[in-house]
Design a protein around this motif. Sequence first.
Motif, mmCIF file in Angstrom:
data_model
loop_
_atom_site.group_PDB
_atom_site.id
_atom_site.type_symbol
_atom_site.label_atom_id
_atom_site.label_comp_id
_atom_site.label_asym_id
_atom_site.label_seq_id
_atom_site.Cartn_x
_atom_site.Cartn_y
_atom_site.Cartn_z
ATOM 1 N N SER A 51 69.950 -2.308 -64.638
ATOM 2 C CA SER A 51 69.343 -3.589 -64.231
ATOM 3 C C SER A 51 70.389 -4.588 -63.735
ATOM 4 O O SER A 51 70.038 -5.513 -63.004
ATOM 5 C CB SER A 51 68.532 -4.182 -65.374
ATOM 6 O OG SER A 51 69.378 -4.570 -66.432
ATOM 7 N N THR A 52 71.639 -4.413 -64.090
ATOM 8 C CA THR A 52 72.680 -5.337 -63.621
ATOM 9 C C THR A 52 73.202 -4.961 -62.239
ATOM 10 O O THR A 52 73.924 -5.746 -61.626
ATOM 11 C CB THR A 52 73.877 -5.369 -64.597
ATOM 12 O OG1 THR A 52 74.465 -4.078 -64.672
ATOM 13 C CG2 THR A 52 73.456 -5.841 -65.975
ATOM 14 N N LEU A 53 72.845 -3.783 -61.734
ATOM 15 C CA LEU A 53 73.311 -3.342 -60.414
ATOM 16 C C LEU A 53 72.556 -4.052 -59.298
ATOM 17 O O LEU A 53 71.371 -4.369 -59.450
ATOM 18 C CB LEU A 53 73.110 -1.834 -60.266
ATOM 19 C CG LEU A 53 73.892 -0.934 -61.212
ATOM 20 C CD1 LEU A 53 73.447 0.521 -61.030
ATOM 21 C CD2 LEU A 53 75.385 -1.060 -60.965
ATOM 22 N N PRO A 54 73.209 -4.287 -58.172
ATOM 23 C CA PRO A 54 72.495 -4.846 -57.015
ATOM 24 C C PRO A 54 71.417 -3.862 -56.542
ATOM 25 O O PRO A 54 71.579 -2.646 -56.677
ATOM 26 C CB PRO A 54 73.575 -4.998 -55.941
ATOM 27 C CG PRO A 54 74.875 -4.886 -56.661
ATOM 28 C CD PRO A 54 74.637 -4.131 -57.919
ATOM 29 N N PRO A 55 70.316 -4.366 -55.988
ATOM 30 C CA PRO A 55 69.186 -3.498 -55.603
ATOM 31 C C PRO A 55 69.538 -2.438 -54.556
ATOM 32 O O PRO A 55 68.883 -1.409 -54.477
ATOM 33 C CB PRO A 55 68.145 -4.463 -55.038
ATOM 34 C CG PRO A 55 68.600 -5.818 -55.382
ATOM 35 C CD PRO A 55 70.036 -5.757 -55.758
ATOM 36 N N ASP A 56 70.555 -2.660 -53.758
ATOM 37 C CA ASP A 56 70.877 -1.695 -52.700
ATOM 38 C C ASP A 56 71.909 -0.646 -53.140
ATOM 39 O O ASP A 56 72.370 0.149 -52.338
ATOM 40 C CB ASP A 56 71.381 -2.433 -51.457
ATOM 41 C CG ASP A 56 72.620 -3.263 -51.732
ATOM 42 O OD1 ASP A 56 72.878 -3.574 -52.915
ATOM 43 O OD2 ASP A 56 73.342 -3.589 -50.764
ATOM 44 N N THR A 57 72.234 -0.610 -54.422
ATOM 45 C CA THR A 57 73.206 0.352 -54.943
ATOM 46 C C THR A 57 72.601 1.747 -54.983
ATOM 47 O O THR A 57 71.449 1.926 -55.381
ATOM 48 C CB THR A 57 73.650 -0.041 -56.364
ATOM 49 O OG1 THR A 57 74.145 -1.368 -56.336
ATOM 50 C CG2 THR A 57 74.720 0.889 -56.889
ATOM 51 N N ASN A 58 73.395 2.720 -54.563
ATOM 52 C CA ASN A 58 72.946 4.111 -54.667
ATOM 53 C C ASN A 58 73.109 4.577 -56.111
ATOM 54 O O ASN A 58 74.174 4.432 -56.704
ATOM 55 C CB ASN A 58 73.757 5.022 -53.745
ATOM 56 C CG ASN A 58 73.451 4.784 -52.286
ATOM 57 O OD1 ASN A 58 72.373 4.302 -51.949
ATOM 58 N ND2 ASN A 58 74.380 5.132 -51.415
ATOM 59 N N VAL A 59 72.037 5.137 -56.672
ATOM 60 C CA VAL A 59 72.057 5.628 -58.052
ATOM 61 C C VAL A 59 71.747 7.120 -58.008
ATOM 62 O O VAL A 59 70.833 7.556 -57.318
ATOM 63 C CB VAL A 59 71.001 4.895 -58.912
ATOM 64 C CG1 VAL A 59 70.996 5.435 -60.330
ATOM 65 C CG2 VAL A 59 71.271 3.407 -58.923
#
Length: 121
Positions: A51-59
Amino acid sequence: MSIPNEALQKLVQEIETQAIAAQQQINIVRSQISAKQREIRMLQLTSNEVSTLPPDTNVYEGVGKMFVYSPITEVDKRLSSETTELKSDVENLGKKLQYLETTHKNSREHIDQIFKSGGRA
Protein backbone atom coordinates in the motif's frame (compact mmCIF):
# COMPACT_ATOMS: atom_id res chain seq x y z
CA MET A 1 -23.82 -50.33 45.02
CA SER A 2 -20.26 -50.72 43.89
CA ILE A 3 -18.74 -51.37 40.49
CA PRO A 4 -16.55 -54.49 40.07
CA ASN A 5 -12.81 -53.78 39.94
CA GLU A 6 -12.41 -54.92 36.32
CA ALA A 7 -15.25 -52.74 35.08
CA LEU A 8 -13.96 -49.80 37.11
CA GLN A 9 -10.46 -50.28 35.74
CA LYS A 10 -11.80 -50.45 32.17
CA LEU A 11 -13.90 -47.32 32.70
CA VAL A 12 -10.96 -45.36 34.10
CA GLN A 13 -8.76 -46.55 31.25
CA GLU A 14 -11.31 -45.41 28.64
CA ILE A 15 -11.70 -42.01 30.25
CA GLU A 16 -7.91 -41.66 30.54
CA THR A 17 -7.54 -42.53 26.84
CA GLN A 18 -10.11 -39.89 25.98
CA ALA A 19 -8.29 -37.31 28.12
CA ILE A 20 -4.94 -38.11 26.49
CA ALA A 21 -6.42 -37.88 23.00
CA ALA A 22 -8.04 -34.54 23.85
CA GLN A 23 -4.72 -33.22 25.20
CA GLN A 24 -2.91 -34.25 22.02
CA GLN A 25 -5.57 -32.58 19.89
CA ILE A 26 -5.32 -29.44 22.03
CA ASN A 27 -1.58 -29.23 21.32
CA ILE A 28 -2.16 -29.72 17.59
CA VAL A 29 -4.88 -27.07 17.43
CA ARG A 30 -2.76 -24.58 19.40
CA SER A 31 0.12 -25.02 16.95
CA GLN A 32 -2.26 -24.61 14.00
CA ILE A 33 -3.65 -21.39 15.50
CA SER A 34 -0.13 -20.10 16.06
CA ALA A 35 0.90 -20.88 12.47
CA LYS A 36 -2.19 -19.21 11.03
CA GLN A 37 -1.67 -16.12 13.20
CA ARG A 38 1.91 -15.90 11.88
CA GLU A 39 0.59 -16.13 8.32
CA ILE A 40 -1.95 -13.38 9.03
CA ARG A 41 0.80 -11.15 10.40
CA MET A 42 2.97 -11.78 7.32
CA LEU A 43 0.06 -10.96 5.00
CA GLN A 44 -0.69 -7.76 6.93
CA LEU A 45 2.95 -6.67 6.76
CA THR A 46 3.05 -7.42 3.02
CA SER A 47 -0.19 -5.52 2.49
CA ASN A 48 1.19 -2.53 4.39
CA GLU A 49 4.32 -2.53 2.23
CA VAL A 50 2.33 -2.84 -1.01
CA SER A 51 0.00 0.00 0.00
CA THR A 52 2.96 2.37 0.40
CA LEU A 53 4.10 1.81 -3.21
CA PRO A 54 3.16 4.28 -5.94
CA PRO A 55 0.23 3.01 -8.08
CA ASP A 56 2.36 2.69 -11.23
CA THR A 57 4.94 0.38 -9.60
CA ASN A 58 5.42 -3.01 -11.19
CA VAL A 59 4.70 -5.78 -8.66
CA TYR A 60 5.66 -9.39 -9.24
CA GLU A 61 4.44 -12.48 -7.41
CA GLY A 62 6.31 -15.74 -7.16
CA VAL A 63 4.73 -18.67 -8.99
CA GLY A 64 6.84 -21.77 -8.61
CA LYS A 65 10.34 -20.80 -9.82
CA MET A 66 9.25 -17.75 -11.76
CA PHE A 67 7.77 -14.34 -11.09
CA VAL A 68 4.61 -13.04 -12.75
CA TYR A 69 3.53 -9.41 -13.05
CA SER A 70 0.40 -8.57 -11.06
CA PRO A 71 -1.31 -5.19 -10.71
CA ILE A 72 -1.15 -3.75 -7.20
CA THR A 73 -4.95 -3.83 -6.88
CA GLU A 74 -5.06 -7.57 -7.57
CA VAL A 75 -2.23 -8.23 -5.13
CA ASP A 76 -4.00 -6.20 -2.46
CA LYS A 77 -7.30 -8.02 -3.10
CA ARG A 78 -5.59 -11.41 -2.84
CA LEU A 79 -3.82 -10.43 0.38
CA SER A 80 -7.04 -9.19 1.99
CA SER A 81 -9.04 -12.27 0.94
CA GLU A 82 -6.33 -14.61 2.28
CA THR A 83 -6.27 -12.65 5.53
CA THR A 84 -10.05 -12.91 5.88
CA GLU A 85 -9.93 -16.65 5.19
CA LEU A 86 -7.16 -17.18 7.74
CA LYS A 87 -9.02 -15.17 10.38
CA SER A 88 -12.06 -17.37 9.83
CA ASP A 89 -9.87 -20.46 10.19
CA VAL A 90 -8.40 -19.13 13.44
CA GLU A 91 -11.91 -18.45 14.77
CA ASN A 92 -13.03 -22.00 13.93
CA LEU A 93 -9.88 -23.46 15.48
CA GLY A 94 -10.58 -21.39 18.60
CA LYS A 95 -14.01 -23.00 18.88
CA LYS A 96 -12.49 -26.44 18.39
CA LEU A 97 -9.87 -25.67 21.04
CA GLN A 98 -12.55 -24.63 23.52
CA TYR A 99 -14.46 -27.88 22.87
CA LEU A 100 -11.32 -29.99 23.33
CA GLU A 101 -10.37 -28.18 26.54
CA THR A 102 -13.86 -28.82 27.91
CA THR A 103 -13.64 -32.49 26.94
CA HIS A 104 -10.25 -32.82 28.64
CA LYS A 105 -11.47 -31.05 31.78
CA ASN A 106 -14.59 -33.24 31.97
CA SER A 107 -12.54 -36.40 31.53
CA ARG A 108 -10.22 -35.37 34.36
CA GLU A 109 -13.20 -34.51 36.58
CA HIS A 110 -14.79 -37.91 35.89
CA ILE A 111 -11.59 -39.72 36.82
CA ASP A 112 -11.26 -37.68 40.02
CA GLN A 113 -14.91 -38.37 40.85
CA ILE A 114 -14.43 -42.12 40.37
CA PHE A 115 -11.39 -42.14 42.64
CA LYS A 116 -13.06 -39.99 45.29
CA SER A 117 -16.15 -42.22 45.36
CA GLY A 118 -13.95 -45.26 45.78
CA GLY A 119 -15.57 -47.12 42.89
CA ARG A 120 -19.17 -46.75 44.06
CA ALA A 121 -21.71 -45.74 41.48
